[in-house]
Design an enzyme around this catalytic site. Structure first.
Site, PDB file in Angstrom:
ATOM      1  N   SER A 122       0.833  -1.194   0.000  1.00 63.91           N
ATOM      2  CA  SER A 122       0.000   0.000   0.000  1.00 63.91           C
ATOM      3  C   SER A 122       0.880   1.260   0.000  1.00 63.91           C
ATOM      4  CB  SER A 122      -0.957  -0.048   1.196  1.00 63.91           C
ATOM      5  OG  SER A 122      -1.989   0.910   1.086  1.00 63.91           O
ATOM      6  N   ASP A 180      -9.881  -4.718  -4.734  1.00 58.81           N
ATOM      7  CA  ASP A 180      -9.374  -3.674  -3.860  1.00 58.81           C
ATOM      8  C   ASP A 180     -10.363  -2.503  -3.807  1.00 58.81           C
ATOM      9  OD1 ASP A 180      -7.744  -2.274  -2.178  1.00 58.81           O
ATOM     10  OD2 ASP A 180      -5.996  -2.267  -3.489  1.00 58.81           O
ATOM     11  N   HIS A 212      -7.806  -5.421  -0.325  1.00 61.81           N
ATOM     12  CA  HIS A 212      -6.599  -4.661   0.026  1.00 61.81           C
ATOM     13  C   HIS A 212      -5.862  -5.425   1.130  1.00 61.81           C
ATOM     14  CE1 HIS A 212      -4.332  -0.947  -0.447  1.00 61.81           C
ATOM     15  NE2 HIS A 212      -4.228  -0.847   0.866  1.00 61.81           N
TER      16      HIS A 212
END
Length: 236
Positions: A122, A180, A212
């Site tokens: 991320s 996601d 995610h």
């Protein structure tokens, strides 16, 4: 000049002779210890190697604008979570300097930069892309999991300039889940396409149904890629 802040680190040492290193950066609000625990839960037996040290630094707590200025362990600030807004380059560049000290520590320990990989999950992946594209393009590679760069990122300009001067670029390895949040998968894929247009060698893997998060197939693929870039040395 102010001293560079030393970051807390969680380190997984190699079981044999240390000849390469991986720096793995957590996502926003996490810690190095938290990412390390998550990785260990996801991949069996572990993201561990006979010859590679894996380093999980922790970002210092700082006011984070998307959380209305609340303190969070983030690598840099953002005006908002959007691909279209300008990057907060002041905080990005300051953290590139701080993380650069970890790379230098590995070099001082005898690990050449072409035996170092930088990556992250991320926000950590975006941070790794800035480090690898703009500040340390002589590392062995960069990986970004569930990550993206802003549309006009400074990281897109650096590879073209380096190629024009006759230098090589690190290879990019990206993974992203198709489920996601929002349109992050498309932003991640667009990042791969734009970096490939600059001349970088990029590989983008989509994982159907993944949100995610990390997954075992993704981490196994990452482990194989790391070993392909950082094989054991033959010297004794």
């Amino acid at each position: 000049m102010a001293a560079v802040r030393k970051l807390q680190k969680c380190v997984v040492s190699p079981t044999g002779k240390h000849s390469a290193s991986v720096i793995f950066l957590h996502g926003s609000g996490d810690t190095g210890q938290g990412l390390r625990a998550w990785v260990r839960d996801v991949i069996v037996p572990d993201l561990a190697f006979t010859h590679i040290k894996v380093i999980y630094p922790t970002a210092p707590a700082r006011p984070y604008t998307p959380m209305r200025g609340a303190l969070s362990t983030v690598w840099f600030d953002r005006h908002k979570i959007s691909r279209d807004c300008p990057e907060h380059l002041e905080s990005i560049d300051a953290m590139c300097s701080t993380l650069g000290s970890i790379i230098q520590d590995e070099v001082n320990a005898g690990i050449p930069k072409h035996r170092i990989i930088i990556g992250g999950f991320s926000m950590g992946g975006a941070m790794a892309l800035h480090l690898g594209c703009r500040y340390h393009p002589d590392v062995a590679g960069v990986f970004a999991l569930s990550s993206f760069l802003n549309k006009d990122s400074a990281a897109f300009q650096a590879p073209e300039e380096r190629l024009r001067s006759g230098h090589s670029l690190p290879e990019l390895f990206q993974c992203h889940g198709t489920n996601d949040d929002l349109v992050l998968h498309q932003w991640g894929e667009d990042t791969s396409v734009l970096l490939r247009k600059t001349g970088m060698t990029t590989t983008f893997h989509s994982f159907s149904g993944l949100y995610h998060q990390l997954s075992q197939p993704e981490m196994e693929l990452l482990k194989s890629w790391i070993l392909s870039k950082l094989p054991p040395t033959t010297s004794t």
